[in-house]
Design an enzyme around this catalytic site. Structure first.
Site, PDB file in Angstrom:
ATOM      1  N   HIS A 117       0.844  -1.191   0.000  1.00 41.38           N
ATOM      2  CA  HIS A 117       0.000   0.000   0.000  1.00 41.38           C
ATOM      3  C   HIS A 117       0.885   1.250   0.000  1.00 41.38           C
ATOM      4  O   HIS A 117       1.402   1.634   1.037  1.00 41.38           O
ATOM      5  CB  HIS A 117      -0.885  -0.010   1.250  1.00 41.38           C
ATOM      6  CG  HIS A 117      -1.757   1.203   1.391  1.00 41.38           C
ATOM      7  ND1 HIS A 117      -3.113   1.164   1.188  1.00 41.38           N
ATOM      8  CD2 HIS A 117      -1.461   2.481   1.701  1.00 41.38           C
ATOM      9  CE1 HIS A 117      -3.614   2.376   1.384  1.00 41.38           C
ATOM     10  NE2 HIS A 117      -2.623   3.195   1.695  1.00 41.38           N
ATOM     11  N   HIS A 141      -1.944  -1.336   7.108  1.00 40.08           N
ATOM     12  CA  HIS A 141      -1.619  -1.564   5.700  1.00 40.08           C
ATOM     13  C   HIS A 141      -0.593  -0.552   5.191  1.00 40.08           C
ATOM     14  O   HIS A 141       0.082  -0.789   4.202  1.00 40.08           O
ATOM     15  CB  HIS A 141      -2.889  -1.509   4.850  1.00 40.08           C
ATOM     16  CG  HIS A 141      -3.708  -0.285   5.066  1.00 40.08           C
ATOM     17  ND1 HIS A 141      -4.634  -0.190   6.085  1.00 40.08           N
ATOM     18  CD2 HIS A 141      -3.743   0.909   4.430  1.00 40.08           C
ATOM     19  CE1 HIS A 141      -5.212   1.002   6.052  1.00 40.08           C
ATOM     20  NE2 HIS A 141      -4.680   1.692   5.063  1.00 40.08           N
ATOM     21  N   GLY A 162      -3.209  -4.163  11.585  1.00 36.05           N
ATOM     22  CA  GLY A 162      -3.595  -4.665  10.262  1.00 36.05           C
ATOM     23  C   GLY A 162      -5.089  -4.869  10.215  1.00 36.05           C
ATOM     24  O   GLY A 162      -5.765  -4.278   9.373  1.00 36.05           O
ATOM     25  N   PRO A 163      -5.644  -5.705  11.126  1.00 40.91           N
ATOM     26  CA  PRO A 163      -7.108  -5.761  11.228  1.00 40.91           C
ATOM     27  C   PRO A 163      -7.618  -4.395  11.690  1.00 40.91           C
ATOM     28  O   PRO A 163      -7.310  -3.950  12.802  1.00 40.91           O
ATOM     29  CB  PRO A 163      -7.346  -6.839  12.292  1.00 40.91           C
ATOM     30  CG  PRO A 163      -6.071  -7.639  12.320  1.00 40.91           C
ATOM     31  CD  PRO A 163      -4.984  -6.658  12.034  1.00 40.91           C
ATOM     32  N   LEU A 164      -8.344  -3.724  10.839  1.00 41.72           N
ATOM     33  CA  LEU A 164      -8.663  -2.324  11.108  1.00 41.72           C
ATOM     34  C   LEU A 164      -9.480  -2.154  12.386  1.00 41.72           C
ATOM     35  O   LEU A 164     -10.336  -2.959  12.722  1.00 41.72           O
ATOM     36  CB  LEU A 164      -9.396  -1.723   9.909  1.00 41.72           C
ATOM     37  CG  LEU A 164      -8.508  -1.581   8.671  1.00 41.72           C
ATOM     38  CD1 LEU A 164      -9.313  -1.140   7.456  1.00 41.72           C
ATOM     39  CD2 LEU A 164      -7.369  -0.601   8.932  1.00 41.72           C
ATOM     40  N   HIS A 171      -4.376   2.583  -3.299  1.00 42.61           N
ATOM     41  CA  HIS A 171      -4.650   2.024  -1.972  1.00 42.61           C
ATOM     42  C   HIS A 171      -3.940   0.712  -1.717  1.00 42.61           C
ATOM     43  O   HIS A 171      -3.248   0.572  -0.702  1.00 42.61           O
ATOM     44  CB  HIS A 171      -6.159   1.829  -1.792  1.00 42.61           C
ATOM     45  CG  HIS A 171      -6.568   1.513  -0.387  1.00 42.61           C
ATOM     46  ND1 HIS A 171      -6.304   0.304   0.221  1.00 42.61           N
ATOM     47  CD2 HIS A 171      -7.205   2.250   0.544  1.00 42.61           C
ATOM     48  CE1 HIS A 171      -6.757   0.317   1.462  1.00 42.61           C
ATOM     49  NE2 HIS A 171      -7.316   1.483   1.676  1.00 42.61           N
ATOM     50  N   ARG A 181     -16.655 -20.402  38.714  1.00 49.41           N
ATOM     51  CA  ARG A 181     -16.530 -18.950  38.820  1.00 49.41           C
ATOM     52  C   ARG A 181     -16.370 -18.502  40.266  1.00 49.41           C
ATOM     53  O   ARG A 181     -15.653 -17.542  40.553  1.00 49.41           O
ATOM     54  CB  ARG A 181     -17.737 -18.267  38.173  1.00 49.41           C
ATOM     55  CG  ARG A 181     -19.079 -18.657  38.780  1.00 49.41           C
ATOM     56  CD  ARG A 181     -20.241 -17.898  38.166  1.00 49.41           C
ATOM     57  NE  ARG A 181     -21.528 -18.315  38.736  1.00 49.41           N
ATOM     58  CZ  ARG A 181     -22.642 -17.608  38.616  1.00 49.41           C
ATOM     59  NH1 ARG A 181     -22.653 -16.470  37.947  1.00 49.41           N
ATOM     60  NH2 ARG A 181     -23.763 -18.060  39.156  1.00 49.41           N
ATOM     61  N   GLU A 213     -17.377  -6.058  24.421  1.00 50.97           N
ATOM     62  CA  GLU A 213     -16.433  -7.174  24.489  1.00 50.97           C
ATOM     63  C   GLU A 213     -15.243  -7.008  23.561  1.00 50.97           C
ATOM     64  O   GLU A 213     -14.099  -7.298  23.931  1.00 50.97           O
ATOM     65  CB  GLU A 213     -17.141  -8.505  24.161  1.00 50.97           C
ATOM     66  CG  GLU A 213     -18.051  -9.032  25.260  1.00 50.97           C
ATOM     67  CD  GLU A 213     -19.467  -8.518  25.145  1.00 50.97           C
ATOM     68  OE1 GLU A 213     -20.329  -8.966  25.916  1.00 50.97           O
ATOM     69  OE2 GLU A 213     -19.721  -7.669  24.248  1.00 50.97           O
ATOM     70  N   PHE A 260     -19.853 -15.124  24.416  1.00 56.33           N
ATOM     71  CA  PHE A 260     -19.502 -13.826  23.857  1.00 56.33           C
ATOM     72  C   PHE A 260     -18.014 -13.700  23.539  1.00 56.33           C
ATOM     73  O   PHE A 260     -17.565 -12.621  23.127  1.00 56.33           O
ATOM     74  CB  PHE A 260     -19.958 -12.710  24.794  1.00 56.33           C
ATOM     75  CG  PHE A 260     -21.447 -12.703  25.021  1.00 56.33           C
ATOM     76  CD1 PHE A 260     -22.320 -12.812  23.948  1.00 56.33           C
ATOM     77  CD2 PHE A 260     -21.976 -12.616  26.293  1.00 56.33           C
ATOM     78  CE1 PHE A 260     -23.693 -12.833  24.148  1.00 56.33           C
ATOM     79  CE2 PHE A 260     -23.346 -12.631  26.504  1.00 56.33           C
ATOM     80  CZ  PHE A 260     -24.212 -12.732  25.427  1.00 56.33           C
ATOM     81  N   HIS A 288     -19.996 -19.396  32.450  1.00 55.14           N
ATOM     82  CA  HIS A 288     -21.200 -19.885  31.782  1.00 55.14           C
ATOM     83  C   HIS A 288     -20.755 -20.686  30.559  1.00 55.14           C
ATOM     84  O   HIS A 288     -21.043 -20.367  29.419  1.00 55.14           O
ATOM     85  CB  HIS A 288     -22.124 -18.732  31.397  1.00 55.14           C
ATOM     86  CG  HIS A 288     -22.661 -17.981  32.587  1.00 55.14           C
ATOM     87  ND1 HIS A 288     -21.822 -17.358  33.496  1.00 55.14           N
ATOM     88  CD2 HIS A 288     -23.925 -17.756  33.010  1.00 55.14           C
ATOM     89  CE1 HIS A 288     -22.555 -16.781  34.436  1.00 55.14           C
ATOM     90  NE2 HIS A 288     -23.837 -17.022  34.177  1.00 55.14           N
ATOM     91  N   ASP A 325     -31.337 -20.080  29.862  1.00 56.42           N
ATOM     92  CA  ASP A 325     -31.035 -19.010  28.912  1.00 56.42           C
ATOM     93  C   ASP A 325     -31.068 -19.498  27.468  1.00 56.42           C
ATOM     94  O   ASP A 325     -31.177 -18.707  26.532  1.00 56.42           O
ATOM     95  CB  ASP A 325     -29.666 -18.391  29.209  1.00 56.42           C
ATOM     96  CG  ASP A 325     -29.730 -17.399  30.361  1.00 56.42           C
ATOM     97  OD1 ASP A 325     -30.845 -16.980  30.704  1.00 56.42           O
ATOM     98  OD2 ASP A 325     -28.665 -17.048  30.895  1.00 56.42           O
ATOM     99  N   HIS A 350     -27.293 -18.501  24.413  1.00 53.87           N
ATOM    100  CA  HIS A 350     -26.293 -18.254  25.448  1.00 53.87           C
ATOM    101  C   HIS A 350     -25.524 -19.518  25.841  1.00 53.87           C
ATOM    102  O   HIS A 350     -24.678 -19.462  26.730  1.00 53.87           O
ATOM    103  CB  HIS A 350     -26.958 -17.657  26.693  1.00 53.87           C
ATOM    104  CG  HIS A 350     -27.310 -16.201  26.542  1.00 53.87           C
ATOM    105  ND1 HIS A 350     -28.072 -15.735  25.503  1.00 53.87           N
ATOM    106  CD2 HIS A 350     -26.974 -15.117  27.289  1.00 53.87           C
ATOM    107  CE1 HIS A 350     -28.215 -14.423  25.627  1.00 53.87           C
ATOM    108  NE2 HIS A 350     -27.550 -14.023  26.687  1.00 53.87           N
TER     109      HIS A 350
END
Length: 691
Positions: free
Chosen positions: A36, A76, A137-139, A284, A380, A436, A461, A485, A493, A497
């Site tokens: 780039h 990039h 790199g991962p925007l 680009h 937990r 998250e 999650f 969980h 749930d 979940h």
């Protein structure tokens, strides 16, 4: 309308340095036939001004603790950073934080941009290239990680600074683009940064309005500045990326803001100077092409046929300004730290240990041992007890949850733990909100600042934060993720979940340790192991429901967790006819089946297997001692996808696991429906043993 007004003309040496950055990027991308060039061409004046005039960074010691951080979130555009690392003479550091004295990036590395073995990979990689503060790199990941770095500085300053000793007062700068602004994680992180009033944070937004598909008007029409004002940020605009004077003024103004982070919106022209590709997507993600390279160099007044040219005086110019300033600041800090160590030796010792990722003496002295208990504790709840036994003795262990601390039981409750809040930055409990993805990246930023960070949430999650967890592993960061969980045991749930595929998804990430303890004492051993890690992230996967605490005078000690899998119970006499193996809450089912089989005269072995990854690191002799190759009658039990268990049970073994999503019902009903019962395990064991 885009700002295209006249800019203050930089001096001849400034222009020479800026165009050196541009042409090194152009030549590297062209030679690699990949990469780039557009953003380095556009943003070279901005990056040059920041590094040369503002950044408190010593190229001779790129891990000086109080250095300013620069994050290239637009990863990039990596050649922009590699050119700066080369021209400023940044020195290399190894994984043990030893200064090597050799250049981090040589001109030969730049010539081998994107080639195997080069220190200049396609996107910046932490650990591989000294001076790269975080892998990007991962925007969106870079800017979100920068929030963690800013949080770390605020906590470090609150905890360690004393009158006359500003040990920590660094700033964090991140260069981002339109793609970063579109990714959701950047919004999560920016929202939290504004809420926390992180005035040590400055994002520089390259608004060039070009993405791979074309102009951003195709999919992006919001007013970013107004959005950030709503987040509680200070927002400035620079109408021309070539206006070094205005850029410097904006950066100086940002330093004067004390109650909020700053966003500097810079209007730029991607591919600046390339007459046929400027302001187009062609600049680009692909080389300019030989003809366009010559035309671009001509527009800079550069020798058209010169390649990888660093004119005389450019390196010396960086050394005389940035290098001199950085060295003086670092030496002043070291002298101050020596005085600080004399007056506050205990605090200085903590800082020194933290920077080397070394633990305090006696940090694990109060880890509890849990007595045998048929009713037991939820994973937990056991974790909460262990965490709060360790944290008072490990002052830089801190973290929080994505609005789930009452459920994940990760709140630090000992006296003085406190909450990290705007204007009160000394607390050790973090409230990430329902964010998250940003939580994962922020934990990475805190870890990059040498804090022992943890983030927690429900296992289901983990999908919302997988990219950040992957980067933890890619960067060898010892971040701890606490996921509760952990199975269909969530019950009422329902399937939304109830995690099924999450365990194998996490296990598939190279370098990530996934630990699912079977009882409270395995939880304790898991914390002991995780906090001893220096270069590996870990996921601690815990149950919501109570698990019996095994009688360790009857069964093997929980210290076996340190080897990933161990023989928990064995046949009293002779070679076992069948091996029962499980993780977490399902180990109790195997123990129950083992006891019943023993009464029937069937010899069996129970293997608790809390971590596949740790077990695979053991030598072959140990692995064969736990799972003897000659015993092919095997049963694996786990309330998750069965994918991957074949390697342990073989083609003829039985896998009791999940093949569909779960169901909404009370715990016992769900377990009965999906076959997680003592009778089902017992029947499978009998069948495997040929009885």
């Amino acid at each position: 309308m885009r700002g295209t007004g006249s800019a203050q003309t930089p001096s001849a040496i400034d222009s020479l340095a800026i165009n050196t950055i541009r042409t090194l990027a152009i030549d590297a991308v062209q030679q690699a036939n990949s990469g780039h060039p557009g953003t380095p061409m556009a943003m070279a004046p901005v990056a040059y001004t920041l590094w040369q005039q503002v950044l408190r960074f010593d190229p001779q010691d790129p891990i000086w603790p109080n250095r300013d951080r620069f994050v290239l979130s637009a990863g990039h555009a990596s050649m922009l950073l590699y050119a700066l690392l080369h021209l400023t003479g940044v020195k290399a550091v190894n994984a043990d934080y030893e200064r090597l004295g050799e250049p981090s990036v040589t001109l030969d590395d730049i010539k081998h941009f994107r080639q195997l073995g080069s220190k200049c990979p396609g996107h910046p990689e932490y650990h591989l290239t000294s001076g790269v503060e975080t892998t990007t790199g991962p925007l969106g990941q870079g800017v979100a990680t920068s929030v963690g770095m800013a949080i770390a500085e605020r906590w470090l300053a609150a905890h360690y600074n004393r009158p006359g000793f500003p040990i920590f007062d660094y700033r964090v700068y991140a260069l981002c683009g339109d793609g970063d602004m579109m990714e959701g994680i950047s919004g999560e992180a920016a929202s939290l940064a504004g809420h926390l009033k992180l005035s040590n944070l400055c994002w520089i937004y390259d608004s060039n309005r070009i993405t791979i598909e074309g102009n951003t008007s195709l999919a992006f029409s919001e007013d970013v500045a107004s959005r950030f004002l709503a987040y509680g940020w200070n927002v400035q605009r620079v109408g021309n990326a070539n206006d070094c004077e205005r850029i410097a003024a904006a950066l100086e103004a940002a330093r004067g803001v004390t109650d909020r982070p700053t966003l500097i919106v810079v209007e730029s022209h991607i591919g600046y100077g390339a007459p046929n590709k400027q302001d187009t997507s062609a600049a680009h993600g692909e080389p300019l092409g030989e003809d366009e390279v010559r035309l671009a160099k001509k527009s800079y007044g550069w020798p058209e046929d010169a390649k990888f040219l660093v004119p005389d005086g450019v390196r010396e110019h960086f050394a005389a300004v940035m290098g001199k300033r950085g060295k003086e600041l670092r030496q002043e800090w070291e002298a101050m730290f020596a005085r600080y160590a004399g007056e506050h030796p205990a605090l200085a010792d903590e800082i020194t240990r933290m920077q080397g990722r070394r633990l305090p003496e006696g940090w694990d002295a109060d880890i509890p041992t849990f007595p045998a208990d048929a009713k037991g504790l939820a994973g937990r709840d056991a974790s909460a007890k262990v965490l709060n036994a360790i944290a008072p003795k490990l002052p830089w262990l801190l973290g929080g949850a994505a609005d789930l601390a009452p459920s994940t039981k990760t709140r630090l409750t000992f006296e003085g733990a406190g909450d990290f809040e705007a204007g009160s930055y000394g607390g050790r409990n973090f409230h990430f909100g329902i964010r998250e993805h940003a939580m994962g990246a922020i934990c990475n930023g805190m870890s990059l600042s040498k804090l022992r960070s943890f983030g927690s949430g429900f296992l289901i999650f983990s999908d919302y934060m997988k990219p950040a967890i992957r980067l933890s592993s890619l960067m060898d960061l010892p971040v701890i993720y606490v996921f509760t969980h952990d199975s269909i045991g969530v019950g009422e749930d329902g399937p939304t979940h109830q995690p099924v595929e999450q365990l194998i998804g996490l296990r598939s990430i190279p370098g990530l340790l996934v630990i699912r303890p079977a009882d409270a004492n395995e939880v304790a051993e898991a914390w002991r192991l995780m906090l001893g890690l220096k270069h590996e992230p870990a996921c601690l996967v815990l149950s919501r429901q109570a698990l019996p605490t095994f009688d360790r005078s009857v069964y093997a000690p929980a210290s076996g967790l340190a080897r990933g899998a161990y023989v928990l119970a064995d046949s009293a006499e002779g070679t076992p006819e069948v091996v029962l193996m499980a993780t977490g809450s399902e180990v109790q089912l195997c123990v129950g089946a083992h006891e019943a089989l023993s009464k029937e005269g069937i010899r069996s072995r129970v293997v608790s297997m809390p971590s596949w990854e740790i077990f695979e690191k053991q030598d072959q002799a140990y692995r064969d001692s736990v799972l003897p190759p000659e015993i092919t009658a095997r049963v694996a039990v786990e309330q998750a996808s069965t994918l991957g268990w074949d390697r342990y049970v073989g083609l003829g073994g039985v896998k009791i696991g999940m093949h569909t999503f779960g169901a909404s019902a009370p715990l016992k009903a769900v377990q009965e429906k999906f076959g997680f019962t003592p009778d089902h395990v017992l029947a499978a064991a009998r069948q495997q043993a040929g009885r």
